[in-house]
Scaffold this active site. Structure first.
Site, PDB file in Angstrom:
ATOM      1  N   LYS A 291      19.504  22.139  46.776  1.00  0.00           N
ATOM      2  CA  LYS A 291      20.138  23.372  47.242  1.00  0.00           C
ATOM      3  C   LYS A 291      18.871  23.988  46.227  1.00  0.00           C
ATOM      4  O   LYS A 291      18.458  24.122  44.746  1.00  0.00           O
ATOM      5  CB  LYS A 291      21.312  23.357  46.100  1.00  0.00           C
ATOM      6  CG  LYS A 291      21.492  24.734  45.419  1.00  0.00           C
ATOM      7  CD  LYS A 291      23.808  23.940  45.493  1.00  0.00           C
ATOM      8  CE  LYS A 291      24.143  26.064  45.168  1.00  0.00           C
ATOM      9  NZ  LYS A 291      23.565  26.751  44.551  1.00  0.00           N
TER      10      LYS A 291
ATOM     11  N   CYS B 110       8.593  55.439   9.329  1.00  0.00           N
ATOM     12  CA  CYS B 110       8.561  53.704   9.773  1.00  0.00           C
ATOM     13  C   CYS B 110       7.196  53.092   9.679  1.00  0.00           C
ATOM     14  O   CYS B 110       6.657  53.645  10.545  1.00  0.00           O
ATOM     15  CB  CYS B 110       9.529  53.376  10.131  1.00  0.00           C
ATOM     16  SG  CYS B 110       9.760  51.507   9.896  1.00  0.00           S
TER      17      CYS B 110
HETATM   18  S1  IVH Z   1      24.762  25.381  52.496  1.00  0.00           S
HETATM   19  C1  IVH Z   1      29.264  27.438  53.245  1.00  0.00           C
HETATM   20  N1  IVH Z   1      22.964  24.711  51.655  1.00  0.00           N
HETATM   21  O1  IVH Z   1      24.367  27.551  47.756  1.00  0.00           O
HETATM   22  C2  IVH Z   1      28.590  27.123  52.487  1.00  0.00           C
HETATM   23  N2  IVH Z   1      23.841  26.463  50.457  1.00  0.00           N
HETATM   24  O2  IVH Z   1      27.504  27.979  46.787  1.00  0.00           O
HETATM   25  C3  IVH Z   1      27.428  26.785  52.997  1.00  0.00           C
HETATM   26  N3  IVH Z   1      22.279  27.010  48.649  1.00  0.00           N
HETATM   27  O3  IVH Z   1      25.288  30.760  48.535  1.00  0.00           O
HETATM   28  C4  IVH Z   1      26.055  26.119  52.337  1.00  0.00           C
HETATM   29  N4  IVH Z   1      20.633  25.616  49.638  1.00  0.00           N
HETATM   30  O4  IVH Z   1      22.917  30.575  49.588  1.00  0.00           O
HETATM   31  C5  IVH Z   1      23.423  24.885  51.036  1.00  0.00           C
HETATM   32  N5  IVH Z   1      20.864  24.296  51.103  1.00  0.00           N
HETATM   33  C6  IVH Z   1      21.139  24.817  50.761  1.00  0.00           C
HETATM   34  C7  IVH Z   1      21.090  25.701  49.981  1.00  0.00           C
HETATM   35  C8  IVH Z   1      22.485  26.572  50.208  1.00  0.00           C
HETATM   36  C9  IVH Z   1      20.629  27.248  48.969  1.00  0.00           C
HETATM   37  C10 IVH Z   1      22.792  28.257  48.562  1.00  0.00           C
HETATM   38  C11 IVH Z   1      23.617  30.184  49.629  1.00  0.00           C
HETATM   39  C12 IVH Z   1      24.732  29.691  48.876  1.00  0.00           C
HETATM   40  C13 IVH Z   1      24.724  29.435  47.753  1.00  0.00           C
HETATM   41  C14 IVH Z   1      26.424  28.121  47.448  1.00  0.00           C
END
Ligand code: IVH
Length: 704
Positions: free
Chosen positions: A139, A463
Site C-alpha cells: 500500500k 523582549c
Molecule cells: S486498491 C477500491 N492498491 O489506498 C479501492 N489502493 O484506502 C482500491 N493505495 O486512496 C484501492 N496503494 O490511493 C489499492 N496497492 C494499492 C494501493 C492503494 C495505495 C491507496 C489508494 C486509496 C487508499 C485506499
C-alpha cells in the site's frame, strides 16, 4: 513486460545508429527515434534499469529536439518532448470520476484478515475449506490519481478529491515520466479506460527535496506523502517534473471496448489486467506483488514486508489485499465506502512510549511562544528523540497532555517526531496539567493571542529573546547575509552588551572582537569585511531583515520595486501598500506600525549614518532585459564549486544577461553551469536531455 527480447535488441541497435549518425532524414525515422527514446524512458522510469548512460540519452533527446525544431509539423502530442506545457493553472477544474474512488476497509492483525477471508467466502458462497486466491501488493503512501485513456491517448488525469469528483491535473500528470502519454489499448480492443494509481516520491528524492527547501529557507515537508500530494497539485506543471514523482497503477476501474461496451470481464482476474498494463508500459508493482493461494499465504507475505519495508525505495504503510478473480469480486460487491472484496492491512506505525518530563516555552523572533516537550529519550527508527514541539496551546489542551504523562511518540515518514496522544489510563495521580504561561518566560510581559492565530505572543518588542532572534534573522542568508556572524556570535555579543539592536551590528568594535577568546585579528577582519559588504545591500534585503510580521522575502522585493528611499515608508498610507499586486493590508498595517514607533525610526537613522544603504539600487528594480541580451529568456542554474565567481555573483551576472535563476533541475531549465564536484543536479540534467551543460568559462564567454 512491454518489450520482447527481439524488440529490445532492435531498439538497442537503433540507439547505436542514432548516436552514430546523429541525423534524421524523414518523418518515419523521426518516429523511430521517438520509439527509441520512449524505450529508454521506460527502462529508466518504469523498469528502474537504464541501458544507456545519461549522456547518451541526452544526445538522443537533443537529436529529437533538433529534428522537431526543423520540422514542427512533425511534432506529435505523445512525443517525449511534449511532456511539459507552459500552462499555469489558477484553479483546478472539478471533474467527475467514471466510477467512484472508494476507500478501503482496514485490517491490523491476522484475526482481522481471517475474518475478512471468512466474510468474502460467505459472499461468494464458498465453504470455509475452499481456497480463494488473493492479489497482494504494497500500500503505497502517496496521493491517489485517476488516469483516463481514450483511443490510446492520455486525455485526463484527476486527484481523488471527495471520491466522486476530483481535481483535473492533466498537465501535471503529463510531466510524470512513468505515465505513458500514449498506450496501445486498442491492441486489446479497448477504446476507453480509467486507471487508478498512487503518485509517490522515493525516500531518497524526498530527502533531496527537503535539503533544497532548507537551503531556500522554506518549511520542511513532513513526509513523502505530503510531498507527493503537494507536487500533484502544483500550479506550474513544469515544477511537477522536477520533483521526481512516480505513479504505480493498482487498479483498472472502468473499461470500454471499441464499441463502447463494458469490457471489464474480458479478463478473468485482476492479475490479468495488471499484466496487460505492464505490457502497455505502465509502472505496476511487478516485483513486489504476489498472487497468494489462500489467506495464510497473504499473512506470510505481509510478514515479509514488515521486515523489508525499511529498506524499500518508497514509503509504504501497509499491504492491500484483493480478491483476484473478477467474477468473485462482482459477487462480493461494494458498500458506499469500500469494496467488499478488498482490505488494507496497516502496518504498526513507528511509535514508542515515553514520559513527558518538562515543557520549555521558546520565544520566536516576532514573539510567538512555542511549547517544546522534553521527554525521556527514546529510540525511534534509529534516532534518539528527547525534544518534541507541541506546536501551541490548542495542541496541548485538545490532547489533554500533562506533565508526567506517559505519551505515545511517532516519527511520521521518518522525519519530524510528534506526540500522538497521552495515556490517561496510565496516570498515577501525580500528573500535573500544563498551564500555558500568561507571561513571557523571558521578559515577563503579559502574552496576547490574536483571534485568528494559534500562537500566543509576547508583545514586548524589546523582549531580550525576541531581540536575539531578530538579530539572528537580520544577519541570515535571506536577509542581510552577513557571512561569519551566526547564532552563537550574536548570542555572545548580546551577552557582552555589544548588540542591543540591529544598528549595533554596523558599529561593532573589531579591536575588541579580535581580543575575544577564539577570535583573533584575522577573524575580526573577515567579519568587518562581511559587515561592510552588507552595508551596500539592496534595500529589499534590509526591509526583509527588519523582522516585520508577515514581511517575507518576496513581499520585501515587491515593495522595494516601488520605493526609492527606504525611510519614505514613514509616509506611506495603507492604500499605497495594497495598490501593489500581491501585497495585502495585514503586512501594510504591520509596516505602518513599525514606522509609528519612534525607536525604529531612530534605529534606521543610525543605520544610515553608519553607512547602511537606504536607496533603491538597480537590484531592487524590476529587471528590464533587452531582447538581445545574451541570455534573454533563458533559465539557468549553477551547481558545484565555481572557480572565479561566487554563487551569488554568478547568479547576478546571469540575471543581468537576461536569464532567470532556477533552484532545481527541471525540464524548464535551459542551462546548467557546472563547477567542480557537481553532483546529482548534473546527473539529472543529463537524464532530462534538454538542458545545455556549460563550464564556468563557457558561461563567462557567453555573457561577455
Ligand atoms: S486498491 C477500491 N492498491 O489506498 C479501492 N489502493 O484506502 C482500491 N493505495 O486512496 C484501492 N496503494 O490511493 C489499492 N496497492 C494499492 C494501493 C492503494 C495505495 C491507496 C489508494 C486509496 C487508499 C485506499
Amino acid at each position: 513486460m512491454k518489450y520482447s527480447k527481439e524488440e529490445t535488441s532492435r531498439l538497442n541497435i537503433q540507439t547505436k545508429k542514432f548516436l552514430k549518425e546523429n541525423s534524421i532524414s524523414d518523418k518515419k525515422e523521426l518516429e523511430e527515434l521517438r520509439a527509441t527514446i520512449r524505450f529508454h524512458e521506460w527502462q529508466y522510469y518504469v523498469h528502474d534499469n537504464p541501458l544507456i548512460s545519461d549522456y547518451e540519452f541526452d544526445q538522443l533527446f537533443k537529436l529529437l529536439e533538433r529534428a522537431e525544431h526543423l520540422h514542427p509539423e512533425w511534432i506529435t502530442p505523445d512525443s517525449p518532448t511534449q511532456r511539459v506545457s507552459s500552462d499555469l493553472v489558477d484553479v483546478f477544474k472539478s471533474v467527475e470520476h467514471l466510477s467512484p474512488m472508494l476507500s478501503l476497509e482496514n485490517s491490523y492483525n491476522a484475526d482481522d484478515l481471517n475474518d475478512f477471508d471468512a466474510r468474502v467466502k460467505k459472499l461468494c458462497a464458498l465453504s470455509e475449506g475452499d481456497e480463494l486466491s488473493y492479489f497482494a501488493e504494497p500500500k503505497f503512501d502517496g496521493g491517489s490519481i485517476a488516469l483516463i485513456y481514450e483511443n490510446d491517448f492520455l486525455v485526463r488525469a484527476a486527484t481523488r478529491g471527495d471520491g466522486a469528483k476530483g481535481e483535473e491535473i492533466t498537465s501535471n500528470a503529463r510531466t510524470i515520466r512513468s505515465v505513458p502519454l500514449k498506450a496501445a489499448f486498442s491492441d486489446y480492443g479497448i477504446g476507453k479506460v480509467e486507471l487508478r494509481g498512487e503518485a509517490v516520491i522515493s525516500k531518497a528524492m524526498f530527502q533531496k527535496i527537503n535539503e533544497n527547501r532548507e537551503t531556500d529557507g522554506l518549511a520542511l515537508l513532513a513526509n513523502p506523502r505530503n510531498a507527493a500530494t503537494g507536487v500533484l497539485r502544483v500550479k506550474d506543471a513544469s515544477e511537477t517534473s522536477s520533483r521526481g514523482l512516480d505513479v504505480f497503477i493498482f487498479q483498472v476501474s472502468y473499461v470500454e471496448d471499441l464499441k463502447g461496451e463494458n469490457a471489464m470481464f474480458k479478463q478473468k482476474s485482476h492479475a490479468d489486467w495488471m499484466k496487460i498494463l505492464d505490457i502497455l508500459g505502465f509502472k505496476v508493482a511487478l516485483h513486489e506483488r504476489k498472487v497468494c493461494k489462500n489467506i495464510d499465504q497473504v499473512i506470510q507475505y505481509i510478514n515479509q514486508w514488515v521486515e523489508k519495508r525499511d529498506h524499500y525505495k518508497y514509503e509504504i504503510d501497509g499491504v492491500v489485499v484483493k480478491v483476484n478473480e473478477l467474477a468473485l469480486q462482482e459477487k462480493c460487491g461494494y458498500t458506499s465506502h469500500h469494496p467488499r472484496w478488498a482490505v488494507a492491512h496497516k502496518f504498526q506505525a513507528k511509535q514508542a512510549t515515553s514520559v513527558l518530563l518538562n515543557v520549555e516555552f521558546q520565544v520566536g523572533k516576532i514573539g510567538s511562544i512555542t511549547p517544546v516537550a522534553k521527554i525521556e529519550p527514546v529510540q525511534l527508527a534509529g534516532v534518539t528523540v528527547s525534544s518534541i514541539s507541541l506546536h501551541n496551546e490548542d495542541f496541548i489542551t485538545s490532547r489533554d497532555i500533562r506533565y508526567g504523562d506517559q505519551v505515545l511518540v511517532e516519527r511520521a515518514g521518518d522525519v519530524i517526531p510528534y506526540i500522538v496522544k497521552a495515556f490517561p489510563e496510565l496516570r498515577t495521580g501525580k500528573e500535573k496539567p500544563i498551564h500555558f504561561p500568561k507571561h513571557c518566560p523571558v521578559c515577563k510581559t503579559t502574552l496576547i493571542r490574536e483571534e485568528d492565530e494559534a500562537a500566543w505572543r509576547c508583545p514586548n518588542f524589546m523582549c531580550e529573546a525576541q531581540i536575539i532572534q531578530r538579530l539572528i534573522h537580520h544577519v541570515s542568508k535571506d536577509a542581510m547575509d552577513i557571512d561569519g556572524l551566526g547564532k552563537s556570535l550574536i548570542e555572545r555579543f548580546f551577552e557582552l552588551g555589544w548588540l542591543k539592536n540591529m544598528a549595533d551590528i554596523y558599529r561593532l568594535d573589531y579591536k575588541a572582537i579580535s581580543n575575544l577568546e577564539g577570535m583573533g585579528e584575522k577573524s575580526a577582519e573577515k567579519l568587518r569585511l562581511s559587515v561592510e559588504k552588507a552595508k551596500k545591500n539592496p534595500i529589499h534585503r534590509l526591509l526583509h531583515g527588519l523582522c516585520i510580521h508577515h514581511l517575507g522575502k518576496k513581499v520585501s522585493k515587491l515593495i522595494a520595486e516601488h520605493l526609492r528611499y527606504l525611510p519614505d515608508l514613514k509616509d506611506w498610507p495603507l492604500e499605497r501598500y495594497t495598490s501593489i499586486k500581491d501585497v495585502g493590508p495585514v503586512v501594510g498595517k504591520n509596516i505602518i506600525a513599525f514606522f509609528e514607533d519612534k525607536k525604529n525610526v531612530k534605529m534606521l537613522e543610525e543605520m544610515e549614518e553608519l553607512g547602511v544603504n537606504m536607496k533603491q539600487t538597480s537590484e531592487d528594480k524590476p529587471k528590464e532585459i533587452a531582447a538581445d541580451a545574451p541570455l534573454a529568456g533563458k533559465t539557468i542554474l549553477f551547481t558545484g564549486t565555481l572557480k572565479e565567481l561566487d554563487r551569488k555573483e554568478a547568479q547576478e551576472l546571469a540575471e543581468r544577461a537576461g536569464a532567470k535563476n532556477l533552484s532545481s533541475v527541471s525540464s524548464n531549465l535551459n542551462i546548467l553551469v557546472v563547477g567542480e564536484d557537481a553532483g546529482s543536479k548534473l546527473a539529472k540534467a543529463r537524464a532530462l536531455g534538454s538542458v545545455e551543460i556549460w563550464t564556468e568559462q563557457e558561461f563567462l564567454q557567453k555573457i561577455r
